[in-house]
Design an enzyme around this catalytic site. Structure first.
Site, PDB file in Angstrom:
ATOM      1  N   SER A  50       0.601  -3.206   3.993  1.00  0.00           N
ATOM      2  CA  SER A  50      -0.228  -1.998   3.985  1.00  0.00           C
ATOM      3  C   SER A  50      -0.042  -1.108   5.201  1.00  0.00           C
ATOM      4  CB  SER A  50      -1.698  -2.379   3.852  1.00  0.00           C
ATOM      5  OG  SER A  50      -2.076  -3.229   4.913  1.00  0.00           O
TER       6      SER A  50
ATOM      7  N   HIS B 151      -0.852  -2.813  -2.782  1.00  0.00           N
ATOM      8  CA  HIS B 151      -0.123  -1.547  -2.630  1.00  0.00           C
ATOM      9  C   HIS B 151       1.170  -1.503  -3.443  1.00  0.00           C
ATOM     10  CE1 HIS B 151      -2.839  -0.211   0.527  1.00  0.00           C
ATOM     11  NE2 HIS B 151      -2.851  -1.484   0.912  1.00  0.00           N
TER      12      HIS B 151
ATOM     13  N   LYS C  90      -6.621   1.225  -5.255  1.00  0.00           N
ATOM     14  CA  LYS C  90      -5.543   2.043  -4.680  1.00  0.00           C
ATOM     15  C   LYS C  90      -4.944   2.922  -5.797  1.00  0.00           C
ATOM     16  CE  LYS C  90      -6.106  -0.830  -1.134  1.00  0.00           C
ATOM     17  NZ  LYS C  90      -7.160  -0.570  -0.163  1.00  0.00           N
TER      18      LYS C  90
END
Ligand SMILES: Cc1ncc(COP(=O)(O)O)c(C=O)c1O
Length: 390
Positions: A180, A208, A240
């Site tokens: 990240s 992610h 996300k």
């Protein structure tokens, strides 16, 4: 020292070290723009909403429809007051998307890591954790009763040695899919090979990677053409690229049933509202039906890479959505942040303890919904500002 005096002295210390964190007030107008309290309009160059789905009309409509029928809150934990059928539906969809047998939803990705690791890693187990793993993985390890061994970032040779030193013990290797704060990708095929050789499990937190890696945005496994593997347990979040909220664990039916029985964050916390599950489900469907957002994300990432490389700055070659600009010095990083803010660009500064001291950075990220001209203009101004501020 009196507690209040201690807290005050700590706050002053952070201030002297340029590590004070202020909570910025930023109301989003759309996926890529926000406005501050005093009406200052900002181009947001650091969102986690990589595909801009948070503002997608169908996502919003799904949540609204669900809320109108069933109210807002969920009134209790799933095992206590029962679950909306959407919970089972979303779990099925997530499991299919991740090519797993089953899935379990937690309230956040943070809770999914804590709930998984603290439950399955027990006394006598050894957990091998990448040194750059997210705080939620670190906290999950702390809450487990396993022995934690940190290995250098993506260092397969060192990990092999460490696994060898712990032969005979039950082992878990834990890694992020896409890191990240660095944008780097875990060497999953090599990790899996080690897991097979040493009879270990790989826990991969792909917070992610979802929506970003792989041709169709399925994440790190798709990136490496790995469909599924009995040694892998996957963690993810809808917060996300899906633009929603809620963490999840994907694995075998047996694992998911075990977590249902034993995982305290799942058992002891009120379930997400059904409207949020509806939004996640719709966002997942859009991602699968319309993968063009994933392709556009990649194109915009390439533009950033080429503008930065023309100025002698490079990102990790495999990075797509997370493009960290490592400045180092905390004071200089904050000066660049503030200067860009005045220019109407919001590019968050990441400092200790999120990254080690002296490794402060600006966490540039890509959203598929950026207008190309505006993105190019922002990138040029970011590069120029970095060059001019020392
Ligand atoms: C790698 C990683 N895992 C887990 C999380 C936590 O996810 P959530 O925001 O859904 O709690 C984050 C969030 O920043 C993350 O970067």
């Amino acid at each position: 020292m009196h507690r209040q005096a201690y807290w005050q002295s700590e706050i002053e210390k952070y201030h002297r070290m340029h590590l004070t964190r202020n909570i910025p007030m930023l109301k989003f107008l759309d996926a890529t723009h926000g406005v501050t309290e005093i009406g200052h309009r900002l181009f947001v160059a650091c969102t986690n909403d990589y595909l801009g789905l948070r503002f997608h009309p169908e996502v919003i409509e799904s949540a609204q429809r669900c809320m109108r029928c069933g109210g807002f809150g969920s009134s209790g934990a799933r095992l206590t007051t029962g679950a909306h059928p959407l919970a089972n539906q979303l779990e099925r969809e997530l499991a299919d998307f991740k090519h797993s047998e089953a899935a379990l939803i937690f309230n956040t990705g943070y809770m999914a890591n804590i709930g998984l690791i603290s439950t399955i890693c027990r006394s006598g187990d050894v957990i091998f954790s990448d040194e750059k793993n997210h705080a939620s993985i670190i906290d999950g390890c702390k809450l487990s009763h396993g022995k934690v061994v940190i290995y250098p970032h993506r260092d397969i040779d060192r990990l092999r040695e460490l696994l060898d030193e712990h032969r005979g013990e039950s082992r878990f290797i834990i890694t992020e899919g896409v890191f990240s704060m660095d944008g780097t990708v875990a060497p999953l095929p090599e990790l899996l090979q080690l897991a097979e050789n040493f009879d270990a499990h790989v826990i991969i937190d792909d917070a992610h990677g979802l929506g970003v890696l792989g041709e169709r945005g399925h994440g790190t496994l798709e990136h490496f053409n790995i469909l599924s593997n009995p040694h892998i347990i996957q963690v993810g979040t809808c917060s996300k690229a899906l633009g929603s909220l809620g963490g999840f664990v994907c694995g075998t039916k047996c694992l998911i049933q075990y977590l249902c029985q034993r995982s305290r964050p799942f058992i002891c916390s009120t379930m997400l509202p059904a409207s949020i599950l509806a939004a996640s489900s719709k966002a997942l469907q859009i991602l699968q039906d319309r993968p063009e957002r994933v392709r556009r994300l990649r194109q915009l990432s390439e533009i950033a890479k080429s503008i930065f490389s023309e100025s002698g700055m490079a990102f990790p070659s495999e990075a797509i959505a997370i493009l960290p600009i490592v400045i180092g010095d905390e004071t200089r990083t904050m000066k660049i942040f503030e200067n860009l803010y005045q220019q109407g660009i919001y590019l968050t500064a990441i400092r200790y303890p999120s990254v080690p001291l002296g490794q402060a950075r600006l966490r540039l990220s890509v959203c598929s919904e950026y207008e190309e001209d505006e993105w190019r203009d922002a990138l040029v101004r970011i590069v120029n500002t970095i060059k001019t501020i020392d």
